[in-house]
Every structure is written in C-alpha cells, then in structure tokens.
Design an enzyme around this catalytic site. Structure first.
Site, PDB file in Angstrom:
ATOM      1  CG  HIS A  72     109.930  46.439  31.341  1.00  0.00           C
ATOM      2  ND1 HIS A  72     111.204  46.655  30.871  1.00  0.00           N
ATOM      3  CD2 HIS A  72     110.023  46.388  32.683  1.00  0.00           C
ATOM      4  CE1 HIS A  72     112.039  46.724  31.897  1.00  0.00           C
ATOM      5  NE2 HIS A  72     111.347  46.564  33.004  1.00  0.00           N
ATOM      6  CB  SER A  73     103.870  49.314  28.998  1.00  0.00           C
ATOM      7  OG  SER A  73     102.659  49.275  28.293  1.00  0.00           O
TER       8      SER A  73
END
Ligand SMILES: Cc1ncc(COP(=O)(O)O)c(C=O)c1O
Length: 314
Positions: A72-73
């Site tokens: 989800h960076s």
C-alpha cells in the site's frame, strides 16, 4: 544507458486555513500546508523526499531510482508515478508475497519493475550488503531507502518552509506558533526541524508507536546534517499501532472532512489531526495560537482502508 534529466518541476503546496467548531471554541487558528494538492499522483511529502535523490542520480549519469515499500506504499506509488511522468526508470522491492491491492494495480500501470521479497527478505532491508545484489542487477539505478528516508530526503523537506513562509501573509498571519507533522520514519519532521532552525516549535505526531525508530532517526539525521539535535516534541498519535484504526479516528476523519472539505488518510494525516485536536480541546494549546499542520498526502492508500473504516462509523 541514457542518464536521466532532472525534471523542471517545483511544486508549491497551498496553505489552506480550516475553520472548525473545536478550533473556534479553543480560540486556536489552524492552516494546513496541503502537500496532498501538489499533484493527483505524485502526491504528499514524497516528491520533496525523492527530488534530492533524483538530482543525485542525474548528477551521476544514472537512469532512475529503486526503492522499497509495502503493498500500500505511498512512497512507491509516488516514485512510480514520477518515473512514468518524467520518463525515468523505477524499480520497487515489495514486502511480502505477491498481492493485488489498488496501489499494486497502479504501480503496474505506471510501469515500475516490481520484485516481491517475501517477509523475511524484506526484514533484511537494513542489513549491510542488502543493496549489493540489486546494484549488480540494476547498476543504472540509485538505491533509495524505505520511505525516501535519510538526510537527502530530509533536506528536500526543509524546502517546504519556503512555500509556507511565502504564503503566510496571504493568510493575513504575521507569524505562527507551532508546526505539526506526522512521522513514519521521521525524515519529513527532521527536514522541518532543520528548515525551522529553532524559529518555531515543531511537533511530530508518531504514526508508528514510540520505540519504533523515529526517536533514534531524528537525532541521527540532525547530527548528520551538522546542526546537532535541535529541539522538537514527539507525541504518540499511533492509536496502539501503525495501521491500527478505531471508531474515534474514523469519526474524527469523517467530521473533519464534512466540516472543512479536506480528506485525510487514516494512517498519517488522520492520526496527526486527531492528536492535534486532542491537544487543543484539552486546553494544552494556548488561546490565540496559530498552528500549521502539514497534510502529507497518503490519500491513495485510503482506498484499501475504506472497508475497515466504514463499519467503524455505524
Ligand atoms: C502520507 C504520509 N504522511 C507522512 C509520512 C511520514 O513521513 P516520514 O517517513 O518522512 O516520517 C508518510 C510516510 O512515511 C506518508 O506516507
């Protein structure tokens, strides 16, 4: 191998006053430095942390950057989007096993080359020699630590103070009393502390629980910069863990957005502003104070959290 050209892009985040009952009741004014608004894709604090690395890569005749992050960076998302926009090569080393998330789907679309390291492999990221095989494989790319951490990233964030100072008079504020920002690695806060050089108190809201690296990172970066450990204050805003969300946070975010139209993400900016709210309503911020909080973006990561936030609102 063609070296990259450093893009001619100097985003200027707007300074946005917010008016909410709890601020008015406490006689406190708040403005947000909206890094979420610098671009739809290359959003938040990410460009400011990445730009110095990109400049280094250009100076070394390299053709791009490689870095690390989770599925989800926000950091990899902005890196990949910037690579696609400005035409430089990007590689992302991901935590865990291959997954399909909205962020990963975007990453694929942006054309970043992805490698999944597993969990054990990702835990090695701070080990000496971690980058060696990747440098051999991609000698044309500059490695950038997780989250764009390190002194160059911090110095890129020190530039944010220029945008802030330029806009204060537009707000009709002669000055401000405190500067607030969320901390993941502490790199952004270190840059703000350096940019302030003691001019205003700086408060860091920890999005990761105390003892997970920020307290060690800040003095390290400040010492490395040659400025010594200038003062700042850290508050635990993590609500028990990085990635933990609860009903008060979900309600606060929904009320905040409804009250002033500014969306927050649950991991960083939601926790930052809830911690700020709690300080204000507890009377720990003197009446008449003018506060600035950095909206560091993260809204792309919110997509995967919606399902966890929605039930907390009912
Ligand atoms: C949206 C957002 N805000 C704040 C931070 C914290 O920045 P730093 O790691 O520089 O402390 C991050 C990521 O690390 C982030 O993604």
């Amino acid at each position: 191998m063609a070296g990259l050209l450093f893009p001619d892009w100097r985003p200027r985040p707007p300074l946005h006053p917010v008016h909410l009952d709890w601020l008015e009741g406490a006689g406190v004014e708040l403005a947000l430095l909206r890094l979420d608004q610098v671009d739809a894709l290359v959003s938040g604090n990410k460009w400011f942390k990445l730009a110095p690395y990109l400049r280094q890569a250009a100076e070394q005749g390299l053709s791009g950057l490689m870095s690390l992050g989770g599925a989800h960076s926000n950091h990899l998302h902005a890196l990949a989007a910037a690579g696609a926009r400005f035409g430089f090569e990007t590689v992302g080393l991901l935590r865990g096993n291959e997954q399909d998330t909205p962020t990963v789907r975007d990453l694929r679309e942006f054309g970043i080359q992805l490698h999944w390291l597993g969990y054990a492999g990702y835990r090695e990221r701070h080990a000496e020699g971690f980058w060696l095989p990747w440098r051999e494989r991609y000698p044309q790319l500059l490695p950038v630590d997780e989250g764009g951490g390190g002194l160059p990233g911090a110095l890129g964030c020190a530039d944010l103070l220029t945008a802030l100072r330029e806009q204060l008079s537009e707000l009709g504020w002669p000055d401000y009393d405190q500067l607030w920002a969320a901390c993941g690695t502490g790199t952004t806060l270190a840059g703000l502390v350096l940019g302030e050089a003691g001019a205003h108190p700086v408060v860091g809201a920890l999005a990761v629980p105390p003892g997970h690296g920020v307290e060690a990172m800040l003095p390290r970066l400040l010492t490395e910069s040659g400025h010594g450990d200038i003062g700042y204050r850290l508050l635990d805003a993590s609500r028990g863990g990085f990635g933990k969300v609860d009903a008060p946070l979900a309600r606060f975010m929904a009320d905040f957005e409804k009250g002033c139209g500014v969306p927050l993400d649950p991991l960083y900016t939601g926790k930052l502003l809830l911690a700020l709210h709690d300080e204000v309503v507890a009377g720990r911020v003197p009446r008449g104070s003018r506060l600035i909080a950095v909206h560091s973006g993260g809204l792309q990561g919110r997509r995967a959290m919606e399902e966890r936030l929605r039930p907390l609102l009912s």
